[in-house]
Design a protein around this motif. Structure first.
Motif, PDB file in Angstrom:
ATOM      1  N   LYS A  52       1.385  -1.333   0.488  1.00  0.00           N
ATOM      2  CA  LYS A  52       0.139   0.008   0.302  1.00  0.00           C
ATOM      3  C   LYS A  52       0.375   1.368   0.243  1.00  0.00           C
ATOM      4  CE  LYS A  52      -3.661  -2.231   0.442  1.00  0.00           C
ATOM      5  NZ  LYS A  52      -5.320  -2.464  -0.234  1.00  0.00           N
ATOM      6  N   TYR A  53       0.766   2.248  -0.923  1.00  0.00           N
ATOM      7  CA  TYR A  53       0.741   3.646  -0.493  1.00  0.00           C
ATOM      8  C   TYR A  53       0.304   4.384   0.641  1.00  0.00           C
ATOM      9  CZ  TYR A  53      -1.805   4.956  -4.399  1.00  0.00           C
ATOM     10  OH  TYR A  53      -2.980   5.088  -5.666  1.00  0.00           O
ATOM     11  N   CYS A  54       0.171   5.600   0.703  1.00  0.00           N
ATOM     12  CA  CYS A  54      -0.297   6.022   2.056  1.00  0.00           C
ATOM     13  C   CYS A  54      -1.724   6.453   1.789  1.00  0.00           C
ATOM     14  CB  CYS A  54       0.624   7.149   2.742  1.00  0.00           C
ATOM     15  SG  CYS A  54       0.783   8.795   2.067  1.00  0.00           S
ATOM     16  N   THR A  55      -1.831   7.570   0.356  1.00  0.00           N
ATOM     17  CA  THR A  55      -3.920   7.227   0.432  1.00  0.00           C
ATOM     18  C   THR A  55      -3.812   6.643   0.191  1.00  0.00           C
ATOM     19  OG1 THR A  55      -2.938   8.235  -1.928  1.00  0.00           O
ATOM     20  CG2 THR A  55      -3.054   9.661   0.156  1.00  0.00           C
ATOM     21  N   GLU A  56      -3.284   5.347  -0.456  1.00  0.00           N
ATOM     22  CA  GLU A  56      -3.580   3.935  -1.289  1.00  0.00           C
ATOM     23  C   GLU A  56      -4.696   3.165  -0.037  1.00  0.00           C
ATOM     24  OE1 GLU A  56      -3.280  -0.417  -3.585  1.00  0.00           O
ATOM     25  OE2 GLU A  56      -1.448   1.182  -2.504  1.00  0.00           O
ATOM     26  N   LEU A  57      -3.884   2.872   1.341  1.00  0.00           N
ATOM     27  CA  LEU A  57      -4.491   2.851   2.670  1.00  0.00           C
ATOM     28  C   LEU A  57      -5.339   3.334   2.932  1.00  0.00           C
ATOM     29  CD1 LEU A  57      -3.334   1.721   5.041  1.00  0.00           C
ATOM     30  CD2 LEU A  57      -2.210   3.305   5.914  1.00  0.00           C
ATOM     31  N   VAL A  58      -5.302   4.560   2.949  1.00  0.00           N
ATOM     32  CA  VAL A  58      -6.304   5.890   4.046  1.00  0.00           C
ATOM     33  C   VAL A  58      -7.462   4.872   2.565  1.00  0.00           C
ATOM     34  CG1 VAL A  58      -7.171   8.116   3.942  1.00  0.00           C
ATOM     35  CG2 VAL A  58      -4.748   7.170   4.287  1.00  0.00           C
ATOM     36  N   ARG A  59      -7.212   5.355   1.117  1.00  0.00           N
ATOM     37  CA  ARG A  59      -9.061   4.816   0.588  1.00  0.00           C
ATOM     38  C   ARG A  59      -9.332   3.472   0.838  1.00  0.00           C
ATOM     39  NH1 ARG A  59     -10.669   2.730  -4.198  1.00  0.00           N
ATOM     40  NH2 ARG A  59     -12.281   3.982  -4.742  1.00  0.00           N
ATOM     41  N   ASP A  60      -8.007   2.842   1.414  1.00  0.00           N
ATOM     42  CA  ASP A  60      -9.261   1.046   1.430  1.00  0.00           C
ATOM     43  C   ASP A  60      -9.655   0.752   2.756  1.00  0.00           C
ATOM     44  OD1 ASP A  60      -8.358   0.603  -1.471  1.00  0.00           O
ATOM     45  OD2 ASP A  60      -6.873  -0.793  -0.764  1.00  0.00           O
ATOM     46  N   SER A  61      -9.193   1.580   3.365  1.00  0.00           N
ATOM     47  CA  SER A  61      -9.422   1.193   5.065  1.00  0.00           C
ATOM     48  C   SER A  61     -10.995   2.563   5.342  1.00  0.00           C
ATOM     49  CB  SER A  61      -8.594   2.142   6.101  1.00  0.00           C
ATOM     50  OG  SER A  61      -6.996   1.484   6.158  1.00  0.00           O
ATOM     51  N   TYR A  62     -10.900   3.145   4.700  1.00  0.00           N
ATOM     52  CA  TYR A  62     -12.466   4.329   5.014  1.00  0.00           C
ATOM     53  C   TYR A  62     -13.478   4.033   3.983  1.00  0.00           C
ATOM     54  CZ  TYR A  62      -9.457   7.036   8.378  1.00  0.00           C
ATOM     55  OH  TYR A  62      -8.746   7.856   9.402  1.00  0.00           O
ATOM     56  N   ILE A  63     -14.115   2.457   4.073  1.00  0.00           N
ATOM     57  CA  ILE A  63     -15.101   1.680   3.089  1.00  0.00           C
ATOM     58  C   ILE A  63     -16.809   2.240   4.168  1.00  0.00           C
ATOM     59  CG2 ILE A  63     -13.804   1.020   2.382  1.00  0.00           C
ATOM     60  CD1 ILE A  63     -13.999  -1.462   3.163  1.00  0.00           C
ATOM     61  N   HIS A  64     -17.652   2.630   3.727  1.00  0.00           N
ATOM     62  CA  HIS A  64     -19.278   1.903   3.790  1.00  0.00           C
ATOM     63  C   HIS A  64     -19.241   0.652   4.487  1.00  0.00           C
ATOM     64  CE1 HIS A  64     -20.199   6.186   4.041  1.00  0.00           C
ATOM     65  NE2 HIS A  64     -18.940   6.605   2.210  1.00  0.00           N
ATOM     66  N   SER A  65     -20.288   0.398   5.480  1.00  0.00           N
ATOM     67  CA  SER A  65     -20.664  -0.764   5.395  1.00  0.00           C
ATOM     68  C   SER A  65     -21.085  -1.699   4.190  1.00  0.00           C
ATOM     69  CB  SER A  65     -21.680  -1.190   6.407  1.00  0.00           C
ATOM     70  OG  SER A  65     -22.650  -0.118   6.000  1.00  0.00           O
ATOM     71  N   ASP A  66     -21.082  -0.736   3.236  1.00  0.00           N
ATOM     72  CA  ASP A  66     -21.733  -1.705   2.101  1.00  0.00           C
ATOM     73  C   ASP A  66     -20.252  -2.126   0.852  1.00  0.00           C
ATOM     74  OD1 ASP A  66     -21.364   1.157   0.632  1.00  0.00           O
ATOM     75  OD2 ASP A  66     -23.455   1.113  -0.390  1.00  0.00           O
ATOM     76  N   GLY A  67     -18.989  -1.875   1.643  1.00  0.00           N
ATOM     77  CA  GLY A  67     -17.949  -2.079   0.754  1.00  0.00           C
ATOM     78  C   GLY A  67     -17.556  -0.673  -0.040  1.00  0.00           C
ATOM     79  N   SER A  68     -18.223   0.058  -0.372  1.00  0.00           N
ATOM     80  CA  SER A  68     -18.176   1.716  -1.432  1.00  0.00           C
ATOM     81  C   SER A  68     -17.082   2.106  -0.701  1.00  0.00           C
ATOM     82  CB  SER A  68     -19.429   2.372  -1.490  1.00  0.00           C
ATOM     83  OG  SER A  68     -20.220   2.859  -0.133  1.00  0.00           O
ATOM     84  N   HIS A  69     -16.618   3.350  -0.936  1.00  0.00           N
ATOM     85  CA  HIS A  69     -15.235   4.383  -1.313  1.00  0.00           C
ATOM     86  C   HIS A  69     -15.932   5.047  -0.410  1.00  0.00           C
ATOM     87  CE1 HIS A  69     -12.840   1.348  -2.277  1.00  0.00           C
ATOM     88  NE2 HIS A  69     -11.806   1.168  -1.077  1.00  0.00           N
ATOM     89  N   ILE A  70     -15.127   6.464   1.151  1.00  0.00           N
ATOM     90  CA  ILE A  70     -15.410   7.342   1.197  1.00  0.00           C
ATOM     91  C   ILE A  70     -14.777   8.085   0.050  1.00  0.00           C
ATOM     92  CG2 ILE A  70     -15.503   9.009   2.902  1.00  0.00           C
ATOM     93  CD1 ILE A  70     -15.728   7.115   5.153  1.00  0.00           C
ATOM     94  N   PHE A  71     -13.473   7.676  -0.371  1.00  0.00           N
ATOM     95  CA  PHE A  71     -12.676   8.749  -1.088  1.00  0.00           C
ATOM     96  C   PHE A  71     -12.432   8.393  -2.654  1.00  0.00           C
ATOM     97  CE2 PHE A  71     -10.811   9.197   3.456  1.00  0.00           C
ATOM     98  CZ  PHE A  71     -11.471  10.221   3.453  1.00  0.00           C
ATOM     99  N   ARG A  72     -12.151   9.345  -3.437  1.00  0.00           N
ATOM    100  CA  ARG A  72     -12.867   8.769  -4.690  1.00  0.00           C
ATOM    101  C   ARG A  72     -11.258   8.803  -5.672  1.00  0.00           C
ATOM    102  NH1 ARG A  72     -12.395  14.073  -7.677  1.00  0.00           N
ATOM    103  NH2 ARG A  72     -11.882  15.143  -6.457  1.00  0.00           N
TER     104      ARG A  72
END
Length: 212
Positions: free
Chosen positions: A135-155
């Motif tokens: 993982k790179y830094c913002t990839e880690l953030v995007r893949d961690s900050y996800i809704h309960s339905d699996g969708s991402h908060i960050f685009r």
């Protein structure tokens, strides 16, 4: 009115919360080192006055503050705030600018941090191509900050590795030549400057270096 004024003046300053994101910014005129990744990221994604070169996740536990992030030096790692500050101390001994952003709706923040912990121990993704083992830094953030339905908060956005003048920094050319692949220009991905300006976040006035 006087009581209201006094009450507002006596409020405690904001403190870091679990799930806050810490962004590392350096002046546009500052050079970290010859052909460094941070300089190359800053050249490609910097803002108006700061190069935003890194994004980290805060976790507050009792009286301790921990940082979870992905770096070349440590891979995906969880370490004390002081270690984070030492890692990003500049070559002249000064500290960069740390900007704290918070989810406007942070009710699920602790879950996002627990998601991030699942990636601890992975290597740093220096190819910047989606990968299950790094993982790179913002990839880690995007893949961690996800809704309960699996969708991402960050685009995701088309990745840019070029400098403002349209040239490709030598760092990227040499790195991807070593990796045996083309620079993934315009491939979907994330970067610190883009994440910092996502609509889901708001800035909070926190000095994470206070008391250091």
């Amino acid at each position: 009115m006087l009581l209201l004024f006094l009450a507002s003046c006596s409020r405690s300053p904001e403190a870091l919360r679990t799930g806050d994101l810490v962004f590392v910014g350096i002046p546009m005129t500052y050079t970290i080192g010859d052909d460094s990744m941070a300089d190359a990221i800053g050249a490609a994604t910097g803002g108006d006055s700061l190069n935003i070169i890194h994004t980290a996740i805060a976790e507050v536990s009792a009286d301790s503050v921990w940082i979870i992030d992905a770096t070349l030096r440590r891979g995906v790692d969880r370490h004390p705030l002081d270690t984070f500050l030492c890692d990003f101390t500049l070559k002249d001994g000064s500290l960069p600018r740390f900007i704290v952003m918070r989810l406007k709706d942070d009710t699920q923040a602790r879950e996002y941090v627990e998601n991030a912990k699942r990636y601890l121990g992975l290597k740093y993704n220096n190819a910047f191509i989606p990968c299950d083992t790094a993982k790179y830094c913002t990839e880690l953030v995007r893949d961690s900050y996800i809704h309960s339905d699996g969708s991402h908060i960050f685009r995701q956005v088309p990745m840019n590795f070029k400098a403002p003048d349209g040239t490709m920094p030598r760092y990227w050319e040499e790195l991807f030549a070593i990796l045996g692949t083309d620079v993934p220009q315009d491939e979907p991905g994330t970067n610190p400057n883009q994440i910092m300006h996502e609509a889901a976040l708001e800035r909070v006035d926190i000095d994470i270096t206070a008391g250091r």
